[in-house]
Design a protein around this motif. Structure first.
Motif, PDB file in Angstrom:
ATOM      1  N   GLY A 310      -0.795  -7.782 -17.809  1.00  0.00           N
ATOM      2  CA  GLY A 310      -1.407  -8.920 -17.154  1.00  0.00           C
ATOM      3  C   GLY A 310      -2.299  -8.486 -16.026  1.00  0.00           C
ATOM      4  O   GLY A 310      -3.154  -7.606 -16.196  1.00  0.00           O
ATOM      5  N   PHE A 311      -2.048  -9.041 -14.824  1.00  0.00           N
ATOM      6  CA  PHE A 311      -2.953  -8.830 -13.699  1.00  0.00           C
ATOM      7  C   PHE A 311      -2.150  -8.624 -12.422  1.00  0.00           C
ATOM      8  O   PHE A 311      -0.981  -8.995 -12.334  1.00  0.00           O
ATOM      9  N   ARG A 312      -2.805  -8.028 -11.430  1.00  0.00           N
ATOM     10  CA  ARG A 312      -2.133  -7.628 -10.195  1.00  0.00           C
ATOM     11  C   ARG A 312      -3.068  -7.844  -9.009  1.00  0.00           C
ATOM     12  O   ARG A 312      -4.304  -7.790  -9.133  1.00  0.00           O
ATOM     13  N   ASN A 313      -2.480  -8.087  -7.848  1.00  0.00           N
ATOM     14  CA  ASN A 313      -3.243  -8.191  -6.610  1.00  0.00           C
ATOM     15  C   ASN A 313      -2.332  -7.779  -5.465  1.00  0.00           C
ATOM     16  O   ASN A 313      -1.107  -7.676  -5.635  1.00  0.00           O
ATOM     17  N   ASP A 314      -2.913  -7.512  -4.320  1.00  0.00           N
ATOM     18  CA  ASP A 314      -2.094  -7.139  -3.167  1.00  0.00           C
ATOM     19  C   ASP A 314      -2.770  -7.594  -1.888  1.00  0.00           C
ATOM     20  O   ASP A 314      -3.967  -7.890  -1.849  1.00  0.00           O
ATOM     21  N   MET A 315      -1.982  -7.633  -0.853  1.00  0.00           N
ATOM     22  CA  MET A 315      -2.437  -8.055   0.480  1.00  0.00           C
ATOM     23  C   MET A 315      -1.591  -7.301   1.498  1.00  0.00           C
ATOM     24  O   MET A 315      -0.388  -7.075   1.282  1.00  0.00           O
ATOM     25  N   THR A 316      -2.182  -6.894   2.605  1.00  0.00           N
ATOM     26  CA  THR A 316      -1.449  -6.173   3.641  1.00  0.00           C
ATOM     27  C   THR A 316      -1.610  -6.889   4.968  1.00  0.00           C
ATOM     28  O   THR A 316      -2.732  -7.068   5.467  1.00  0.00           O
ATOM     29  N   LEU A 317      -0.486  -7.306   5.533  1.00  0.00           N
ATOM     30  CA  LEU A 317      -0.463  -7.950   6.840  1.00  0.00           C
ATOM     31  C   LEU A 317      -0.051  -6.931   7.891  1.00  0.00           C
ATOM     32  O   LEU A 317       0.720  -6.004   7.604  1.00  0.00           O
ATOM     33  N   VAL A 318      -0.531  -7.103   9.120  1.00  0.00           N
ATOM     34  CA  VAL A 318      -0.287  -6.144  10.190  1.00  0.00           C
ATOM     35  C   VAL A 318       0.674  -6.745  11.209  1.00  0.00           C
ATOM     36  O   VAL A 318       0.427  -7.829  11.752  1.00  0.00           O
ATOM     37  N   LEU A 319       1.783  -6.036  11.443  1.00  0.00           N
ATOM     38  CA  LEU A 319       2.799  -6.445  12.417  1.00  0.00           C
ATOM     39  C   LEU A 319       2.723  -5.495  13.609  1.00  0.00           C
ATOM     40  O   LEU A 319       2.733  -4.284  13.425  1.00  0.00           O
ATOM     41  N   THR A 320       2.693  -6.050  14.824  1.00  0.00           N
ATOM     42  CA  THR A 320       2.499  -5.208  16.002  1.00  0.00           C
ATOM     43  C   THR A 320       3.492  -5.575  17.094  1.00  0.00           C
ATOM     44  O   THR A 320       3.784  -6.758  17.328  1.00  0.00           O
ATOM     45  N   GLY A 321       4.032  -4.539  17.740  1.00  0.00           N
ATOM     46  CA  GLY A 321       4.792  -4.737  18.960  1.00  0.00           C
ATOM     47  C   GLY A 321       6.226  -5.143  18.752  1.00  0.00           C
ATOM     48  O   GLY A 321       6.949  -4.577  17.925  1.00  0.00           O
ATOM     49  N   LEU A 322       6.672  -6.157  19.503  1.00  0.00           N
ATOM     50  CA  LEU A 322       8.069  -6.581  19.515  1.00  0.00           C
ATOM     51  C   LEU A 322       8.422  -7.383  18.261  1.00  0.00           C
ATOM     52  O   LEU A 322       7.549  -7.944  17.593  1.00  0.00           O
ATOM     53  N   ASP A 323       9.723  -7.474  18.003  1.00  0.00           N
ATOM     54  CA  ASP A 323      10.289  -8.371  16.980  1.00  0.00           C
ATOM     55  C   ASP A 323       9.704  -8.126  15.594  1.00  0.00           C
ATOM     56  O   ASP A 323       9.386  -9.060  14.853  1.00  0.00           O
ATOM     57  N   ILE A 324       9.556  -6.851  15.193  1.00  0.00           N
ATOM     58  CA  ILE A 324       8.950  -6.527  13.901  1.00  0.00           C
ATOM     59  C   ILE A 324       9.754  -7.153  12.758  1.00  0.00           C
ATOM     60  O   ILE A 324       9.181  -7.742  11.833  1.00  0.00           O
ATOM     61  N   ASP A 325      11.083  -7.058  12.814  1.00  0.00           N
ATOM     62  CA  ASP A 325      11.893  -7.606  11.728  1.00  0.00           C
ATOM     63  C   ASP A 325      11.709  -9.116  11.610  1.00  0.00           C
ATOM     64  O   ASP A 325      11.572  -9.659  10.501  1.00  0.00           O
ATOM     65  N   ALA A 326      11.727  -9.805  12.732  1.00  0.00           N
ATOM     66  CA  ALA A 326      11.577 -11.268  12.700  1.00  0.00           C
ATOM     67  C   ALA A 326      10.186 -11.665  12.226  1.00  0.00           C
ATOM     68  O   ALA A 326      10.023 -12.657  11.497  1.00  0.00           O
ATOM     69  N   LYS A 327       9.165 -10.889  12.610  1.00  0.00           N
ATOM     70  CA  LYS A 327       7.804 -11.187  12.156  1.00  0.00           C
ATOM     71  C   LYS A 327       7.694 -11.021  10.640  1.00  0.00           C
ATOM     72  O   LYS A 327       7.091 -11.849   9.954  1.00  0.00           O
ATOM     73  N   VAL A 412      -3.754 -15.628   3.984  1.00  0.00           N
ATOM     74  CA  VAL A 412      -4.762 -15.806   5.028  1.00  0.00           C
ATOM     75  C   VAL A 412      -4.657 -17.185   5.669  1.00  0.00           C
ATOM     76  O   VAL A 412      -4.904 -17.358   6.866  1.00  0.00           O
ATOM     77  N   GLU A 413      -4.277 -18.219   4.891  1.00  0.00           N
ATOM     78  CA  GLU A 413      -4.141 -19.565   5.444  1.00  0.00           C
ATOM     79  C   GLU A 413      -3.123 -19.622   6.580  1.00  0.00           C
ATOM     80  O   GLU A 413      -3.126 -20.560   7.379  1.00  0.00           O
ATOM     81  N   LEU A 414      -2.266 -18.606   6.632  1.00  0.00           N
ATOM     82  CA  LEU A 414      -1.238 -18.587   7.667  1.00  0.00           C
ATOM     83  C   LEU A 414      -1.726 -17.986   8.978  1.00  0.00           C
ATOM     84  O   LEU A 414      -0.957 -17.894   9.932  1.00  0.00           O
ATOM     85  N   ALA A 415      -2.978 -17.581   9.036  1.00  0.00           N
ATOM     86  CA  ALA A 415      -3.450 -16.758  10.147  1.00  0.00           C
ATOM     87  C   ALA A 415      -3.198 -17.371  11.513  1.00  0.00           C
ATOM     88  O   ALA A 415      -2.924 -16.654  12.484  1.00  0.00           O
ATOM     89  N   LEU A 416      -3.287 -18.702  11.631  1.00  0.00           N
ATOM     90  CA  LEU A 416      -3.083 -19.357  12.922  1.00  0.00           C
ATOM     91  C   LEU A 416      -1.736 -20.055  13.014  1.00  0.00           C
ATOM     92  O   LEU A 416      -1.497 -20.814  13.968  1.00  0.00           O
ATOM     93  N   ALA A 417      -0.880 -19.811  12.018  1.00  0.00           N
ATOM     94  CA  ALA A 417       0.360 -20.567  11.959  1.00  0.00           C
ATOM     95  C   ALA A 417       1.568 -19.683  11.684  1.00  0.00           C
ATOM     96  O   ALA A 417       2.596 -20.190  11.236  1.00  0.00           O
ATOM     97  N   SER A 418       1.454 -18.414  11.951  1.00  0.00           N
ATOM     98  CA  SER A 418       2.545 -17.511  11.609  1.00  0.00           C
ATOM     99  C   SER A 418       2.960 -16.713  12.832  1.00  0.00           C
ATOM    100  O   SER A 418       2.983 -17.236  13.948  1.00  0.00           O
ATOM    101  N   PHE A 419       3.262 -15.460  12.653  1.00  0.00           N
ATOM    102  CA  PHE A 419       3.767 -14.631  13.742  1.00  0.00           C
ATOM    103  C   PHE A 419       2.633 -14.262  14.712  1.00  0.00           C
ATOM    104  O   PHE A 419       1.465 -14.213  14.331  1.00  0.00           O
TER     105      PHE A 419
END
Length: 597
Positions: A310-327, A412-419
C-alpha cells in the motif's frame, strides 16, 4: 584476458550497491591492471525499486547508472582488455544488453555483449505457489556467466544471480573448473563475497577505522577491492597501488562476517565452509585467503519476493525542554483522535479550517508507529538542540487517502492547540508507495531455467547441479578454555571487538569478532544469546541464533523479525540494521583489564 590458467585471475569490483561511487568504474580501469571488472547493483531493496520502475515502464527494470558508467568507460575497458560482468540487468537483462549494443555502435566500440536470464519467475508465480508478488527472482549461480565468457563475451549482464557468482563465473571459465570442483568453487565464493560490497573490504564501514587513520591510511577516498584468484580457488585480496583505504586481516574479516549465517554458506553452485577460511597478512594491502572447503550445493534455489502493501507517510514533531513524556503523550492522544475522526472538543473550531467534507469517512490509517528519536533531552542544555527530542510518527495503509497530506495535516492542525513549543520538522507530504520488503521462498533448482544468451544470440541452457546436499548445521566445535577470572573494568564492547551488521529480509545479521586468541577465549564464552538480548533489549523477545566461527574469532547472530517487513516497509529507524553492530559496540560490559591496556 591477458592471463593463463597458471597465473591468478585479477577480478576487481566497482560497485557494491545501486548508488555506489559513480567514478569507481573508471578508477578501477585506470589505476592498475585487471582481467575482469565486476559490479554488484542488486540488494533486496533494489529489486523492489526496480519493480516499481518496471510498473511505470516495462522497458525499464535495470540499473540505469550502469549504462551511464559504460557510456563513459566501455571504450576504456575494451582498450585494456578487461571483461565486464555485472548484475545490473536486474529485472530486464535482455533489455540492458540491447541498450549496451546500441551504445557500443554509437561509440564505435567493438565489443561482444551477452546476458544471463531465467531468474525472473513473476509470470510463473501462481504455478510455483509464490503468491502475487511485485517481483519474484531466483538466485542463479555462476555457470551462465562462465558460458558467456567462454563464448568470447566482453560484457556479460545478468539478472538476479548471487553476488559472489560475479567473481565465480569468470574464475570457473578461466580455470576450466568442473561443476564438482567444490573446493576451488568454494574458495572463489569466499573471494567473491569479500569484494562484492566494494570499499567495505578496503576500510569502508570498518569498526576500527580510527586505528587505520592513525596508522596513516587515508580513508577519504578508499579504493575498491581486487581478488587475485588462483587455480585452486585460493586468493589474495588487494587494491590498486596508491589508492586510499587499507586491506588488512581486519577489514577482510569484517566483510566475511557480513550478512552470513552459520559455517555453511549456501549457494546455487557450491556450499562454502566458512569455518575453514584462513586469512594471512601477506604484505601491505595484501590478505591471503586459503583453506576453503566446498561441498555440494543444496537442491533448492532461493527465490527473493518483493510485494507492495500500500502506501506510507510520516511526520516528525519536536519536543523541547520540560515535561517531555507528558508532551509526547498529549501529542499522541490528539493525533490518534484526529485521525480516527474523534477530535477533542477544543479542536472543534479548527475542524472548519481546512474544512472537512460532510459525510466523508474518517481517515484512520491501519497501522501507526510512534518513536522518540534523539535520546531523552536535557532541559538544562546550553544548546536548544540538546534539550530536544523528536517524536516520529509513521502510518501505513492500502488506501493512499488515509496516509496522504490529510495524515500530516492532522498533526499540523494541532500547532496552536497542543503542547508548548509545538513544531514539526517538515510540512505535510504526499503518500509514497510502501513495499512489504523482502521474503524468501525455496523451490527445486530443476524448476528454474538458467540460460546464457551468447553474443551471437545462441541460447545455452545451464542444467541444475546433479549432486546436491540438504543443509545440516555444522556442529559447534568445543570452545577454548575460558579466560580466567581476574580484574575487570566497565567499558564499551567496541574497545576490543569489531562488528558488522545488515539485513536479510525481516531478519538482522550481526557479526562480532576480536583480533586476539585471548580475547576470543573471553568473547565466545561471554557473548551468548542471553547476553546479546540483555545488551540489546529490543531483541529480547525475538528468536536469536548464534553461530560460532572460530577460525575468524567471530560469532554471528541471526535475529529474526527485528526488521518487520524488511527494508522496504519496516518502521525501525535503522530499517536495514546497518547501525545495529555499532549500537552493540557502544554497550558497556565488564571486560578483563588485560584487554583494555
Amino acid at each position: 584476458m591477458s592471463v593463463t590458467p597458471t597465473t591468478p585471475l585479477r577480478v576487481g569490483n566497482a560497485s557494491g550497491f545501486y548508488g555506489d561511487r559513480f567514478s569507481a568504474m573508471r578508477e578501477m580501469l585506470q589505476d592498475g591492471p585487471l582481467d575482469v571488472l565486476t559490479g554488484d547493483y542488486l540488494a533486496e531493496l533494489t529489486m523492489l525499486i526496480l519493480g516499481r520502475d518496471r510498473l511505470k515502464d516495462p522497458e525499464r527494470g535495470y540499473a540505469r547508472t550502469f549504462l551511464r558508467q559504460m557510456e563513459d568507460c566501455l571504450g576504456l575497458a575494451a582498450d585494456r582488455g578487461v571483461a565486464v560482468v555485472a548484475n545490473a540487468g536486474g529485472l530486464n537483462p535482455a533489455g540492458l544488453a540491447d541498450r549496451l549494443r546500441d551504445l557500443a555502435a554509437r561509440l564505435g566500440v567493438d565489443v561482444r555483449v551477452a546476458h544471463v536470464e531465467g531468474d525472473d519467475l513473476l509470470s510463473r508465480a501462481a504455478e510455483l505457489d509464490l503468491g502475487r508478488p511485485l517481483t519474484a527472482n531466483a538466485y542463479l549461480g555462476a555457470w551462465g556467466i562462465a558460458e558467456a565468457l567462454r563464448a568470447g563475451a566482453d560484457v556479460v549482464v545478468t539478472g538476479r544471480v548471487t553476488d559472489a557468482a560475479l567473481a565465480v563465473g569468470p574464475a570457473a571459465a578461466h580455470f576450466g573448473w568442473a561443476r564438482d570442483d567444490y573446493d576451488a568453487l568454494g574458495g572463489a565464493v569466499v573471494a567473491g563475497h569479500i569484494i562484492e560490497c566494494g570499499a567495505q573490504a578496503t576500510g569502508g564501514n570498518y569498526a576500527f577505522f580510527t586505528e587505520l587513520a592513525a596508522a596513516g591510511h587515508d580513508l577519504t577516498h578508499p579504493g575498491f577491492p581486487i581478488a587475485e584468484i588462483h587455480h585452486d580457488g585460493s586468493a589474495v585480496i588487494t587494491k590498486h597501488d596508491g589508492t586510499g583505504g587499507a586491506v588488512t586481516v581486519g577489514t577482510v574479516t569484517a566483510q566475511l562476517v557480513y550478512e552470513v549465517a552459520g559455517a555453511r554458506y549456501l549457494g546455487p553452485d557450491v556450499t562454502a565452509r566458512l569455518d575453514t577460511v584462513r586469512l594471512t597478512q601477506d604484505g601491505p594491502d595484501r590478505v591471503g585467503v586459503s583453506g576453503v572447503r566446498g561441498e555440494a550445493p543444496p537442491p533448492d534455489l532461493k527465490i527473493g519476493l518483493n510485494s507492495m502493501s500500500g502506501f506510507r507517510n510520516d511526520m516528525t514533531l519536536v519536543l523541547t525542554g520540560l515535561d517531555i513524556d507528558a508532551k509526547a503523550d498529549l501529542a499522541e492522544r490528539q493525533v490518534r483522535a484526529a485521525l480516527s475522526g474523534r477530535e477533542p472538543a477544543f479542536l472543534e473550531f479548527r475542524r472548519s479550517y481546512p474544512p472537512r467534507l460532510s459525510g466523508s469517512p474518517a481517515l484512520d490509517p491501519s497501522t501507526h508507529a510512534w518513536r522518540r528519536l534523539g535520546g531523552s533531552g536535557d532541559p538544562d542544555s546550553p544548546a536548544q538542540e540538546g534539550a530536544t527530542v523528536h517524536l516520529h510518527i509513521e502510518a501505513a495503509d492500502p488506501d493512499p487517502r488515509k496516509v496522504g497530506r490529510s495524515f500530516g495535516a492532522a498533526a499540523v492542525e494541532l500547532a496552536l492547540a497542543s503542547f508548548p513549543g509545538f513544531h514539526a520538522t517538515a510540512p505535510p507530504g504526499d503518500a509514497r508507495p510502501d513495499g512489504v520488503g523482502f521474503s524468501a521462498a525455496y523451490r527445486p533448482a530443476s524448476a528454474v531455467p538458467h540460460t546464457a544468451v551468447l553474443p551471437d544470440g545462441t541460447r545455452v541452457d545451464v542444467p541444475p547441479p546433479e549432486d546436491t546436499a540438504v543443509l545440516t548445521p555444522v556442529p559447534e566445535p568445543p570452545p577454548p578454555d575460558p579466560w580466567p577470572p581476574g580484574p575487570t573494568r566497565r567499558a564499551p564492547l567496541g574497545r576490543i571487538a569489531g562488528a558488522r551488521s545488515g539485513d536479510k529480509g525481516s531478519d538482522a545479521n550481526l557479526g562480532v569478532w576480536v583480533r586476539g586468541e585471548d580475547e576470543w577465549r573471553w568473547l565466545v564464552h561471554t557473548l551468548t544469546v542471553d547476553e546479546l538480548k540483555r545488551l540489546l533489549p529490543e531483541t529480547a523477545r525475538l528468536p536469536v541464533t548464534r553461530h560460532v566461527l572460530p577460525g575468524l574469532r567471530a560469532v554471528n547472530f541471526v535475529i529474526e523479525r527485528l526488521l518487520g517487513g524488511g527494508a522496504g516497509s519496516g518502521t525501525r529507524s535503522d530499517p536495514q540494521a546497518k547501525g545495529l553492530g555499532e549500537w552493540l559496540r557502544g554497550r558497556s560490559m565488564d571486560i578483563p583489564e588485560a584487554f583494555l591496556s
